[in-house]
Design a protein around this motif. Structure first.
Motif, short mmCIF file in Angstrom:
data_model
loop_
_atom_site.label_atom_id
_atom_site.label_comp_id
_atom_site.label_asym_id
_atom_site.label_seq_id
_atom_site.Cartn_x
_atom_site.Cartn_y
_atom_site.Cartn_z
N ALA A 124 0.81 -1.23 0.00
CA ALA A 124 0.00 0.00 0.00
C ALA A 124 0.84 1.27 0.00
O ALA A 124 0.45 2.28 -0.58
N GLU A 125 2.01 1.25 0.63
CA GLU A 125 2.81 2.47 0.72
C GLU A 125 3.30 2.97 -0.63
O GLU A 125 3.65 4.13 -0.78
N PHE A 126 3.31 2.07 -1.65
CA PHE A 126 3.78 2.50 -2.97
C PHE A 126 2.65 2.85 -3.94
O PHE A 126 2.90 3.21 -5.08
N HIS A 127 1.40 2.71 -3.45
CA HIS A 127 0.27 2.89 -4.38
C HIS A 127 0.26 4.26 -5.04
O HIS A 127 -0.19 4.41 -6.17
N GLU A 128 0.73 5.28 -4.30
CA GLU A 128 0.78 6.61 -4.88
C GLU A 128 2.06 6.78 -5.70
O GLU A 128 2.06 7.36 -6.78
N LYS A 129 3.13 6.28 -5.14
CA LYS A 129 4.47 6.52 -5.68
C LYS A 129 4.64 6.01 -7.11
O LYS A 129 5.30 6.65 -7.93
N ILE A 130 4.00 4.85 -7.39
CA ILE A 130 4.23 4.24 -8.71
C ILE A 130 3.76 5.11 -9.85
O ILE A 130 4.18 4.94 -10.99
N PHE A 131 2.89 6.10 -9.53
CA PHE A 131 2.40 6.95 -10.63
C PHE A 131 3.26 8.19 -10.82
O PHE A 131 2.94 9.07 -11.59
N THR A 132 4.36 8.27 -10.06
CA THR A 132 5.26 9.41 -10.20
C THR A 132 6.36 9.03 -11.19
O THR A 132 6.85 7.90 -11.18
N ILE A 133 6.73 10.02 -12.01
CA ILE A 133 7.70 9.70 -13.07
C ILE A 133 9.05 9.29 -12.47
O ILE A 133 9.48 9.83 -11.44
N PHE A 134 9.67 8.31 -13.10
CA PHE A 134 11.00 7.78 -12.76
C PHE A 134 11.03 7.06 -11.40
O PHE A 134 12.08 6.86 -10.83
N GLN A 135 9.84 6.75 -10.88
CA GLN A 135 9.82 5.97 -9.64
C GLN A 135 9.68 4.50 -10.01
O GLN A 135 8.70 4.10 -10.63
N THR A 136 10.67 3.72 -9.66
CA THR A 136 10.58 2.27 -9.93
C THR A 136 10.73 1.53 -8.61
O THR A 136 11.26 2.06 -7.64
N LEU A 137 10.17 0.34 -8.60
CA LEU A 137 10.22 -0.45 -7.37
C LEU A 137 11.42 -1.41 -7.36
O LEU A 137 11.73 -2.01 -6.36
N GLU A 138 12.06 -1.51 -8.55
CA GLU A 138 13.23 -2.40 -8.60
C GLU A 138 14.41 -1.64 -9.16
O GLU A 138 14.23 -0.62 -9.82
N ARG A 139 15.62 -2.15 -8.89
CA ARG A 139 16.83 -1.52 -9.43
C ARG A 139 16.81 -1.56 -10.94
O ARG A 139 16.46 -2.57 -11.53
N ARG A 140 17.20 -0.45 -11.57
CA ARG A 140 17.18 -0.42 -13.03
C ARG A 140 18.19 -1.41 -13.60
O ARG A 140 18.07 -1.85 -14.74
N ASP A 141 19.22 -1.73 -12.77
CA ASP A 141 20.23 -2.66 -13.27
C ASP A 141 19.67 -4.08 -13.33
O ASP A 141 20.09 -4.90 -14.12
N ASP A 142 18.64 -4.32 -12.48
CA ASP A 142 18.03 -5.65 -12.50
C ASP A 142 16.96 -5.73 -13.58
O ASP A 142 16.94 -6.64 -14.40
N VAL A 143 16.07 -4.80 -13.53
CA VAL A 143 15.00 -4.77 -14.55
C VAL A 143 15.12 -3.41 -15.24
O VAL A 143 14.97 -2.37 -14.61
N GLU A 144 15.50 -3.45 -16.49
CA GLU A 144 15.68 -2.18 -17.21
C GLU A 144 14.31 -1.55 -17.41
O GLU A 144 13.50 -1.99 -18.23
N ASN A 145 14.01 -0.56 -16.59
CA ASN A 145 12.67 0.04 -16.58
C ASN A 145 12.82 1.51 -16.26
O ASN A 145 13.43 1.89 -15.27
N ILE A 146 12.30 2.34 -17.09
CA ILE A 146 12.47 3.78 -16.91
C ILE A 146 11.58 4.31 -15.81
O ILE A 146 11.94 5.19 -15.04
#
Lengths: 143, 559
Positions: B496-518
């Motif tokens: 629940a704590e990330f429900h807002e955060k995920i809609f913010t630009i450049f906020q990812t839940l995983e390291r970009r080095d692990d999952v290449e995700n902008i």
């Protein structure tokens, strides 16, 4: 056909990009004479023989960047399309701009192609190779 | 003529008019009363006259007549035989009684109406003088009892007696007539009295009639000159009270209180009318108009004036506000242009040095060839990886800055087709099951906008799904004029704590080095949805998958 080398003019302000093109030419064994101008204004002066009157043959092909100081690519295109002597030159736009507006403007000014500069060297070499094959195939008027 | 009278009346005050009418009534009553009193007096006088002279006159005539008859009777008696008492009585009559009686009768007949009676009595008197002479002669002939024996004398006396008798008979007749005549005279007087009483009753009737007439006239005049104008005025004032402003003109020039009232009412209406005109002018934006003041106590005028001033101030303020708003809008537009320019610059000017770096590393690697250590080669690889990421970040910024509602090409579009179109352009792992609600509705949108949004959520659901058998379910429901889409997955879920955060630009839940995700997709999707007036939210908890909801307006709802 093969012995008749058309002159190519590269209009590009980034030195690395100029080197990139030269390197890709070398890789693809493109031996056409290559002239380089750093912006649109310089290129216009060059084409009108104001810089180097010794140039006998006006380049038949121009590789054109869009974002340049003094005179950008689109502006330069407008100028040469207005000029009776220059309006027949085939122009390939090579740019980083993925803007629809730029593409539409360019094609409205009769460019032969609009190529996005790829990030990797390899793919750029491929693109130049394709271009080389293309203009080798094409016939250009003598004068 | 009546109209002229009315017009004259309008020039008088009501008080004057009332006084005049009272005065007229009083005068009429006074005149008639006086006349009645006079008539009554007249009748009474006649009565008195009759009472005082009728009986005595008649009696006196009778007495006179009797006296004459007595004297005749005495003469006749004496002509037959001597009688001392009778002779004495006759001589007394001759000497005193007759004259007294005669004078009494004549004295009583002084009334002009009794002139004829008097004349007749005087006539009778003259004849009786002769009779008396005869009687005296008779007495003289028969002056002694001896004389009755004397035939000659008796004969003479007889002749005289006959003469006397005849004459007295005549006079008796005349006197009877005279009596009757006197009675008729009194009857005439009596009838005069009755005539005067009749006149009096007529007079009373006429007076009542005149008073009634005056009353009716005064009621009529009151009605025409007072009640009617007041009624008209009050109905006009009622209309004014109801808010209708009508101008009216009195058709009669009048100087009385009603006229003053009409003038006052006209002033009121005129005041209202001026105020109305002023208010209209103010309403039309003329704030420089002068509000006419009826007096210093004109509160409506004051209120209007204040209203005008307030309006003027607020208009000026509004103009200022508009000006500052325009300035603000201009600034905003300028900022937007700058932002566009910024995005453009980012896409070109930032990218070309990146490409330069990329090229240069490649050339170095190429030129060094085999002499490059494996570690260095790896570092070059990582360097280029970061350059690529940088380029992706720049592209995402550009895309995010441009994302929003496209006003062109808004049309009815099948959301189901858009979902399939999005799925076709995505790489979907083999074992993934995708369930699409076949009744997905038609919405009004620009195709590319909704397609972009669908791509965001579908790729999100597919790319982050770590389940062995990924399942993705696309459903919808209608709520009012909005369509609520739901993209559910059985992925790892989001706490629940990330429900807002995920809609913010450049906020990812995983390291970009692990999952290449902008980390721009959901932000871009949210921006487009909110630009369409929709909302986006997520319901999820770790281990239970995620359900992404977003609403999309459906101006024309299709079942």
């Amino acid at each position: 056909m093969g012995d008749k080398m058309v002159n190519i003019l590269l209009v590009e302000d980034d030195e690395v990009d100029v080197m990139n093109v030269k390197r890709a030419f070398k890789k693809n064994n493109v031996t056409n004479p290559l002239y380089v101008c750093n912006n649109g204004l310089e290129a216009l002066n060059f084409l009108r023989g104001e810089r180097d009157p010794s140039i006998i043959e006006i380049p038949k092909i121009i590789l054109l960047d869009l974002n340049m100081p003094k005179m950008g690519g689109i502006e330069f295109l407008r100028e040469i399309r207005k000029d009776d002597k220059l309006k027949n030159i085939s122009v390939f736009v090579m740019t980083t701009s993925n803007e629809d507006k730029d593409k539409v403007d360019a094609y409205n000014l009769n460019v032969a192609g609009y190529i996005l500069k790829p990030l990797s060297m390899e793919r750029f070499i491929e693109a130049v190779s394709t271009l080389n094959n293309y203009w080798k195939l094409c016939e250009f008027p003598d004068k | 003529m009546f109209q002229a009278l009315l017009n004259r009346m309008y020039r008088m005050k009501i008080g004057t008019r009332t006084a005049i009418s009272y005065f007229a009534v009083i005068m009429v009553v006074l005149i008639f009363t006086t006349a009645s009193v006079l008539l009554l007096q007249y009748g009474k006088n006649i009565d008195i006259k009759i009472a005082s002279s009728f009986s005595p006159v008649i009696n006196a005539i009778k007495d006179y007549q009797y006296l004459i008859e007595e004297s005749g009777r005495l003469s006749i008696d004496l002509s037959i035989q001597p009688n001392a008492a009778k002779k004495l009585r006759l001589q007394k009559i001759h000497d005193r009684i007759y004259t007294r009686q005669k004078l009494q009768v004549i004295g009583l007949c002084q009334e002009p109406g009794l002139a004829d009676v008097k004349k007749r009595i005087i006539g009778v008197d003259k004849r009786f003088e002769l009779i008396m002479t005869n009687e005296k002669a008779l007495l003289a002939i028969l002056d002694s009892s001896v004389a009755y024996q004397d035939t000659t004398k008796m004969r003479e006396a007889l002749v005289l007696r006959d003469k006397i008798e005849t004459e007295i008979g005549k006079q008796k007749l005349i006197l009877s007539e005279t009596s009757l005549q006197a009675i008729s005279v009194f009857n005439k007087l009596d009838s005069q009295k009755f005539a005067s009483y009749r006149t009096l009753s007529y007079l009373l009737m006429v007076m009542i009639f005149v008073i009634v007439l005056l009353g009716i006239l005064s009621i009529y005049i009151t009605n025409v000159t007072i009640i009617k104008p007041i009624k008209e005025l009050s109905s006009i004032l009622d209309e004014v009270g109801a808010g209708k402003i009508i101008s009216f003109q009195s058709h009669i020039a009048r100087a009385d209180e009603i006229g003053e009232m009409i003038t006052s009412a006209q002033k009121v209406v005129q005041g209202f009318k001026t105020k109305e005109q002023v208010a209209n002018a103010i309403g039309k934006g003329d704030y420089d108009i002068k509000v006419p003041m009826l007096s210093r106590r004109d509160r409506l005028g004051k209120a209007l004036s204040e209203m005008k001033d307030n309006l003027k101030r607020s208009k000026e303020k509004e103009a200022e506000n508009i000006k500052s708003l325009e300035a603000y809008t201009n600034r905003l537009e300028k900022k937007n242009k700058e932002l566009d320019q910024f995005a453009y610059i980012t896409s070109h000017d930032l990218k070309s040095p990146l490409r330069g770096i990329n090229n240069l590393t490649e050339w170095i690697q190429e030129d060094m060839g085999e002499s490059l250590s494996p570690d260095s080669a790896k570092y070059f690889q990582m360097l280029r990886g970061r350059v690529h990421r940088m380029e992706n970040l720049i592209n995402s910024i550009l895309k995010y800055s441009r994302a929003g509602k496209t006003n062109e090409n808004q049309e009815e579009t099948s959301s189901k087709e858009l979902v399939y179109e999005a799925l076709n352009s995505l790489e979907i792992p083999e074992n993934t099951s995708i369930l699409v609600d076949e009744t997905l509705p038609i919405v009004e949108t620009n195709r590319r906008d909704l397609l972009e949004v669908m791509m965001v959520f579908l790729s999100n659901a597919i790319n982050h799904n770590t389940s062995v058998e990924p399942v993705i379910n696309i459903t919808y429901k209608t709520s009012g004029s909005l369509i609520e889409f739901c993209i559910a997955d059985n992925g790892p879920g989001i706490s629940a704590e990330f429900h807002e955060k995920i809609f913010t630009i450049f906020q990812t839940l995983e390291r970009r080095d692990d999952v290449e995700n902008i980390g721009a997709g959901l932000a871009i999707g949210k921006k487009i949805i909110e630009d369409y007036g929709g909302k986006v939210w997520v319901e999820s908890s770790p281990g239970n998958g995620a359900r992404f909801f977003f609403t999309w307006p459906s101006p024309q709802f299709h079942a």
